[in-house]
Scaffold this active site. Sequence first.
Site, PDB file in Angstrom:
ATOM      1  N   PRO A  55       0.820  -1.210   0.000  1.00  0.00           N
ATOM      2  CA  PRO A  55       0.000   0.000   0.000  1.00  0.00           C
ATOM      3  C   PRO A  55       0.858   1.267   0.000  1.00  0.00           C
ATOM      4  CG  PRO A  55       0.196  -0.837   2.225  1.00  0.00           C
ATOM      5  CD  PRO A  55       0.910  -1.838   1.327  1.00  0.00           C
ATOM      6  N   CYS A  97       4.387  29.182 -16.179  1.00  0.00           N
ATOM      7  CA  CYS A  97       3.964  29.759 -17.446  1.00  0.00           C
ATOM      8  C   CYS A  97       3.393  28.734 -18.411  1.00  0.00           C
ATOM      9  CB  CYS A  97       5.129  30.508 -18.058  1.00  0.00           C
ATOM     10  SG  CYS A  97       5.495  31.923 -17.023  1.00  0.00           S
TER      11      CYS A  97
HETATM   12  N1  LLP Z   1       2.979  -1.590  -5.988  1.00  0.00           N
HETATM   13  C1  LLP Z   1       3.323  -1.311  -7.245  1.00  0.00           C
HETATM   14  C2  LLP Z   1       4.031  -2.325  -8.038  1.00  0.00           C
HETATM   15  C3  LLP Z   1       2.984  -0.063  -7.807  1.00  0.00           C
HETATM   16  O1  LLP Z   1       3.322   0.202  -9.067  1.00  0.00           O
HETATM   17  C4  LLP Z   1       2.304   0.899  -7.024  1.00  0.00           C
HETATM   18  C5  LLP Z   1       1.947   2.208  -7.566  1.00  0.00           C
HETATM   19  C6  LLP Z   1       1.994   0.573  -5.690  1.00  0.00           C
HETATM   20  C7  LLP Z   1       2.339  -0.693  -5.214  1.00  0.00           C
HETATM   21  C8  LLP Z   1       1.282   1.510  -4.775  1.00  0.00           C
HETATM   22  O2  LLP Z   1      -0.009   1.790  -5.191  1.00  0.00           O
HETATM   23  P1  LLP Z   1      -0.988   2.612  -4.234  1.00  0.00           P
HETATM   24  O3  LLP Z   1      -1.283   1.740  -3.045  1.00  0.00           O
HETATM   25  O4  LLP Z   1      -0.292   3.863  -3.821  1.00  0.00           O
HETATM   26  O5  LLP Z   1      -2.153   2.862  -5.091  1.00  0.00           O
HETATM   27  N2  LLP Z   1       1.461   8.990  -9.474  1.00  0.00           N
HETATM   28  C9  LLP Z   1       0.137   8.413  -9.469  1.00  0.00           C
HETATM   29  C10 LLP Z   1       0.099   7.051  -8.834  1.00  0.00           C
HETATM   30  C11 LLP Z   1       1.027   6.052  -9.492  1.00  0.00           C
HETATM   31  C12 LLP Z   1       1.040   4.702  -8.815  1.00  0.00           C
HETATM   32  C13 LLP Z   1       2.123   3.854  -9.372  1.00  0.00           C
HETATM   33  N3  LLP Z   1       2.242   2.562  -8.762  1.00  0.00           N
HETATM   34  C14 LLP Z   1      -0.830   9.368  -8.787  1.00  0.00           C
HETATM   35  O6  LLP Z   1      -0.412  10.455  -8.360  1.00  0.00           O
HETATM   36  O7  LLP Z   1      -2.019   9.085  -8.703  1.00  0.00           O
END
Ligand code: LLP
Length: 419
Positions: free
Chosen positions: A276, A343
């Site tokens: 997570p 900008c």
């Molecule tokens: N595990 C893997 C292999 C991942 O690629 C990710 C996120 C996570 C875990 C964690 O996922 P979470 O629990 O945070 O949803 N920059 C984007 C989010 C990109 C997520 C990439 N991978 C945003 O600002 O929404």
Amino acid sequence: MDHFTIKHGVMHAEDVPLPAIADAVGTPVYVYSRATLERHARVFREGLAAVPDKLIAFAVKSNPNLAVLKVLQREGYGADVVSVGEMRRALAAGIAPAMIVFSGVGKTGAELRAALEAGIGQFNIESEEEGLELAAIAAEMGLVAECALRINPDVDAGTHDKISTGKADNKFGVPIDQAGQIFGRLAGLPGVRLRGVAVHIGSQLADLAPLEAAFAKVGALVTALRGAGHVITHVDLGGGLGVPYKAGEVFPSPAEYGAMVARVTKDWGVILIFEPGRVIAGNAGVLLTRVVRVKRGLNHPFVIVDAAMNDLARPALYGAYHDFVAVRPRGADMVANIVGPICETGDTFAMGRVCDHLEAGDLAVFRTAGAYGATMASSYNSRGFVAEVLVDGDKFAVVADRIDPGAIMDAERVPEWLA
Ligand code: LLP
């Protein structure tokens, strides 16, 4: 629930009034709440109480700040990393190498070597090509890499396209229908011990159904792999649980997620790994900013704040919504376009947003900025890197210095032959 609340007319992080942080550190600045991080870490763990054997590996990409990682290390969390840079941070925060899993489609040979040297717990291999390279490097080093094969289940996570990772045409993992054969070929190599499978279908998921569909496919694969004689001891279920960005939005709770996981995986007999990120860090941070000026606009005034798309990229990149509220609300509303100083028109946080009435010099926050906030900052427009502060009760500390544009310029030079 978080610890950013209005007390005596002023927004506080825990017991610290945000204006005190702005005075001491300047703006824009990310402010994290230790109590909120700990609460989220515990609620997530408690949600998985029915899962006996597990490792919760915080997705470092969501918030790699060392102090944040330290809070989670103290909560017994491991780390999911996607680069050697993230691995070094996790180790620096005291996370045991055995509790680190390394994901990512483009791990370089140098990164694989460094992670083998560090003795990390698990490599999530994303292709047969990567598995072959890892096996060769490990064998040459006289080591055996503990590995899971990441599969692409071809499930639509129902989230923003740019943060979906489990559809067949996404770059992640190996196609599930080829996973058995690839697993078999890699498992025969010296240098790797394939002990399980991994899956992660996307981020900011609003619904448990796609996760359950993906996990069911993984369960069937585990049965098939065991049937083919493989020993499967670990399954990594990734991250992805979404969080509310707007007041009143309802998302599946960690308890509901945990109940689904326990039900689907009850006969698997494996150690489950979770990754997570957002659900732990998202609502544990705000971006504190000051209104530079309010400019008349055609339909609505432009509230120009000193934070910009380089500090918080999500609205510009994904059209993401972040709540925007005054630190000292006057009790009156306005309809405004909230923009930064950069900008390009993309540097817009919100158009026609109903928000607290704000005037030049006022402080305000973008909420739910603790995940994918500071970590995605850039220095575009030769702005510096924003500072980060961690609050704990009535005290706070700067946990990342503001990096001045001058310091960034100091790393550049004009070659002699051009001077
Ligand atoms: N595990 C893997 C292999 C991942 O690629 C990710 C996120 C996570 C875990 C964690 O996922 P979470 O629990 O945070 O949803 N920059 C984007 C989010 C990109 C997520 C990439 N991978 C945003 O600002 O929404």
